[in-house]
Design a protein around this motif. Structure first.
Motif, PDB file in Angstrom:
ATOM      1  N   LEU A  61       7.853  12.259  16.136  1.00 41.76           N
ATOM      2  CA  LEU A  61       7.133  11.156  15.496  1.00 41.76           C
ATOM      3  C   LEU A  61       5.631  11.418  15.459  1.00 41.76           C
ATOM      4  O   LEU A  61       4.965  11.169  14.449  1.00 41.76           O
ATOM      5  CB  LEU A  61       7.418   9.844  16.230  1.00 41.76           C
ATOM      6  N   LEU A  62       5.110  11.919  16.563  1.00 41.01           N
ATOM      7  CA  LEU A  62       3.687  12.259  16.595  1.00 41.01           C
ATOM      8  C   LEU A  62       3.382  13.391  15.618  1.00 41.01           C
ATOM      9  O   LEU A  62       2.342  13.386  14.949  1.00 41.01           O
ATOM     10  CB  LEU A  62       3.277  12.656  18.011  1.00 41.01           C
ATOM     11  N   GLU A  82       5.164   1.938  12.117  1.00 40.90           N
ATOM     12  CA  GLU A  82       5.512   2.718  10.931  1.00 40.90           C
ATOM     13  C   GLU A  82       6.858   3.416  11.118  1.00 40.90           C
ATOM     14  O   GLU A  82       7.652   3.513  10.178  1.00 40.90           O
ATOM     15  CB  GLU A  82       4.429   3.747  10.640  1.00 40.90           C
ATOM     16  N   ALA A  83       7.105   3.895  12.327  1.00 43.05           N
ATOM     17  CA  ALA A  83       8.386   4.539  12.616  1.00 43.05           C
ATOM     18  C   ALA A  83       9.535   3.556  12.424  1.00 43.05           C
ATOM     19  O   ALA A  83      10.560   3.877  11.812  1.00 43.05           O
ATOM     20  CB  ALA A  83       8.383   5.084  14.038  1.00 43.05           C
ATOM     21  N   ASP A  99       2.619  -7.569  11.759  1.00 47.13           N
ATOM     22  CA  ASP A  99       2.608  -6.160  12.176  1.00 47.13           C
ATOM     23  C   ASP A  99       3.478  -5.319  11.247  1.00 47.13           C
ATOM     24  O   ASP A  99       3.087  -4.215  10.842  1.00 47.13           O
ATOM     25  CB  ASP A  99       3.138  -6.016  13.607  1.00 47.13           C
ATOM     26  N   LEU A 100       4.655  -5.840  10.920  1.00 47.35           N
ATOM     27  CA  LEU A 100       5.572  -5.115  10.036  1.00 47.35           C
ATOM     28  C   LEU A 100       4.978  -4.971   8.633  1.00 47.35           C
ATOM     29  O   LEU A 100       5.074  -3.910   8.013  1.00 47.35           O
ATOM     30  CB  LEU A 100       6.916  -5.831   9.966  1.00 47.35           C
ATOM     31  N   LEU A 102       2.231   2.617   4.991  1.00 51.24           N
ATOM     32  CA  LEU A 102       3.203   3.570   4.451  1.00 51.24           C
ATOM     33  C   LEU A 102       3.093   3.666   2.926  1.00 51.24           C
ATOM     34  O   LEU A 102       3.255   4.748   2.357  1.00 51.24           O
ATOM     35  CB  LEU A 102       4.621   3.160   4.862  1.00 51.24           C
ATOM     36  N   ARG A 103       2.807   2.557   2.278  1.00 53.60           N
ATOM     37  CA  ARG A 103       2.614   2.591   0.824  1.00 53.60           C
ATOM     38  C   ARG A 103       1.372   3.396   0.460  1.00 53.60           C
ATOM     39  O   ARG A 103       1.371   4.146  -0.522  1.00 53.60           O
ATOM     40  CB  ARG A 103       2.497   1.167   0.277  1.00 53.60           C
ATOM     41  N   GLU A 104       0.316   3.228   1.239  1.00 53.61           N
ATOM     42  CA  GLU A 104      -0.917   3.978   0.981  1.00 53.61           C
ATOM     43  C   GLU A 104      -0.674   5.484   1.091  1.00 53.61           C
ATOM     44  O   GLU A 104      -1.330   6.272   0.407  1.00 53.61           O
ATOM     45  CB  GLU A 104      -1.997   3.552   1.971  1.00 53.61           C
TER      46      GLU A 104
END
Length: 287
Positions: free
Chosen positions: A172-173, A181-182, A208-209, A216-218
């Motif tokens: 993940l990192l 985001e994960a 937060d979500l 994530l969209r960016e």
């Protein structure tokens, strides 16, 4: 790897992880912990999984669990250790695993040759797990191995689950996904928990979500409807592939035929557990 493509991943997702995870959604766990004086569901969850590390505080658990909101963790840790010791918690968790598997699978299955075979195979795989940078695995590897086959299998699935999980955090990192985001990208893939449980179990707020989805969209990983883009799907696959690489040793040690056999037997147990109601019906999915 010399194993067939995704053989280890399929075994982990289909047999190992769900068999271990039955205890976290079991009413038996709540009953055992209530007898210790721990009644809050989040406190039960956090204590049961972290107890192998000792009476640790919120910082350690937030770091090793990765995707829990720190405020939620700090609400219960280290305070829960004033109510019960880690040793008491571990004993209660093992009792809950025993009663849960008996209820879901039945005594005949627990006493079957297949159960003993699965336990032997899973423990053999765990022989090749490594301790370095594997905090949760290493803590659980210090625990005694139960003698009864079904509890030995549950212990082995715990070791294999945490070994893969510890490596997954490294992955993940590497791909650059923060805790929320994960979770959001996993849910978007259709293989993660629903937002309801991200909030209930992990402690995140809807804000937060939403903020994670915007990030994530960016990056071009989610579209306007909250679905993974081709780039997002590729990143999730790269994440799992790297996790596979970091977790290959136990399954290479076991060998292709034995991995397939463990997946077959353990997968059968998993199906029976699902049918018996081991998990909430709305746990997984996008909505």
């Amino acid at each position: 790897m010399t194993l067939p493509a995704r053989a280890a991943r399929s075994c982990w997702h289909g047999a190992i992880n769900p068999l271990h995870s039955t205890v976290y959604f079991s009413p038996d766990l709540g009953k055992e912990f209530a007898a210790l004086g721990i009644t809050d569901r989040n406190a039960v969850n956090l204590a049961s999984r972290s107890a192998a590390m000792g009476a640790v505080g919120a910082g350690t658990v937030t770091a090793t669990f990765y995707n829990y909101r720190h405020d939620l963790v700090a609400r219960h840790l280290p305070a829960v250790w004033d109510t019960a010791t880690p040793a008491q918690v571990l004993a209660a968790r093992l009792r809950a695993a025993d009663s849960t598997l008996r209820r879901l699978l039945g005594d005949e299955t627990l006493a079957s040759p297949e159960m003993a075979e699965a336990a032997t195979l899973a423990m053999r795989a765990s022989e090749a797990c490594t301790r370095h940078a594997r905090t949760l695995y290493s803590a659980h590897a210090d625990l005694p191995v139960p003698e009864e086959p079904h509890l030995k299998l549950w212990h082995a699935t715990t070791l294999l689950r945490e070994h893969r999980g510890d490596g997954h955090l490294v992955a993940l990192l590497t791909v650059g996904l923060d805790p929320v985001e994960a979770l959001v990208s996993h849910t978007a893939s259709g293989h993660g928990m629903t937002p309801k449980y991200l909030k209930y179990i992990r402690g995140w707020e809807q804000s937060d979500l939403d903020a994670a989805a915007d990030r994530l969209r960016e990056r071009g990983l989610l579209d306007s409807e909250g679905e993974l883009t081709p780039g997002g799907a590729a990143l999730r696959e790269a994440l799992e592939t790297e996790t596979d690489r970091l977790d290959e040793a136990p399954y290479e040690h076991l060998g292709a035929a034995a991995v397939a056999r463990l997946a077959e037997i353990g997968g059968g147990f998993t199906v029976r557990a699902f049918v018996a109601g081991a998990f909430p019906g709305d746990l997984m999915g996008k909505a």
